[in-house]
Design an enzyme around this catalytic site. Sequence first.
Site, short mmCIF file in Angstrom:
data_model
loop_
_atom_site.label_atom_id
_atom_site.label_comp_id
_atom_site.label_asym_id
_atom_site.label_seq_id
_atom_site.Cartn_x
_atom_site.Cartn_y
_atom_site.Cartn_z
N GLY A 1 2.86 1.90 10.85
CA GLY A 1 3.78 3.02 10.69
C GLY A 1 4.53 3.38 11.95
CG HIS B 1 -5.51 1.66 5.57
ND1 HIS B 1 -5.06 2.60 6.46
CD2 HIS B 1 -4.52 0.79 5.39
CE1 HIS B 1 -3.81 2.31 6.79
NE2 HIS B 1 -3.45 1.21 6.15
CD GLU C 1 -2.62 5.26 7.09
OE1 GLU C 1 -2.67 5.34 5.85
OE2 GLU C 1 -1.66 4.73 7.70
CG ASN D 1 -1.70 1.22 1.45
OD1 ASN D 1 -1.77 2.07 0.56
ND2 ASN D 1 -2.33 1.34 2.61
CB SER E 1 5.72 -2.19 11.93
OG SER E 1 5.30 -0.88 12.24
CE LYS F 1 -0.03 3.06 4.87
NZ LYS F 1 0.15 3.12 6.32
CD GLU G 1 -3.19 -2.88 7.53
OE1 GLU G 1 -2.07 -3.06 7.06
OE2 GLU G 1 -3.88 -1.89 7.29
#
Length: 259
Positions: free
Chosen positions: A183, A105, A107, A9, A223, A11, A177
């Site tokens: 991240g 996701h 985010e 991904n 990660s 992003k 996730e």
Amino acid sequence: MRKKHVIGNWKMNTTLPEGLKLVSGIIDLLANNAGVKKAAGETFIGIAPPFTSLSDVSALIKKTPGAPLHVGAQNVSSRDSGAYTGEISAAMLASLGVSFIIVGHSERRTLYHEQNDEINQKVLKTLGAGIIPVLCIGETLEERENGQLRSVIDAQLIGGLASVAPDAMKKLIIAYEPVWAIGTGKSASAAEANEVHAIIRARIKELYDEKIAEAAVILYGGSVKPDNAPALIAQKDIDGFLVGGACLAADSFCGIIGA
Ligand code: PGA
């Protein structure tokens, strides 16, 4: 035996020239690094560049016969068409030959306030367009510490999969996730991740049946790097990875595929 999957991904990273350079690097390693090439033969490999690069990245991959790379999108509209400025529909993505779409996701959930019902609409639109949804679910650190792991996973799973027919489940991919691992450089341990994957698989069995649960591809994300990938992929219920940071360099992305 479930197929292994590695999906990158990107992003909101890479201009068009940067994206093309990254894909060229990945194609080169897939063709010329023996270990990566062998692993690639047994793995679904996907990359999800920004919308602006999808056409050109797809064209570059098509120009390289045999490059085992699938192109996907990072998001999709929950609507079909019309006055929704800035949105991209599933039909538009299907017309580009996109093979998967990342939906829900964390985010998108956190920064853009996407709720389970909207995410469910996106899953249904994606399936309706003949594209594989990669449905992302996962708890925040606060939710985990408050003992809400199961209820959060449950709500995201049941909400995201509403009206998804058993047949469609054969196409859908789930990505677990944990938000606290995305991240942050702080991956879940292999055992920690597998425990949640097993919970998800058991829940799919309850919602559908054992056959569908056993066949369901459940990826881990948060990660993932070449050095922690081997321990994670050795786990029974982990079928591959959704990779963020480490997919932005050809060598680390391919290092994860090799693992
Ligand atoms: P990360 O991102 O690998 O940078 O933690 C994972 C993701 O957001 O899918």
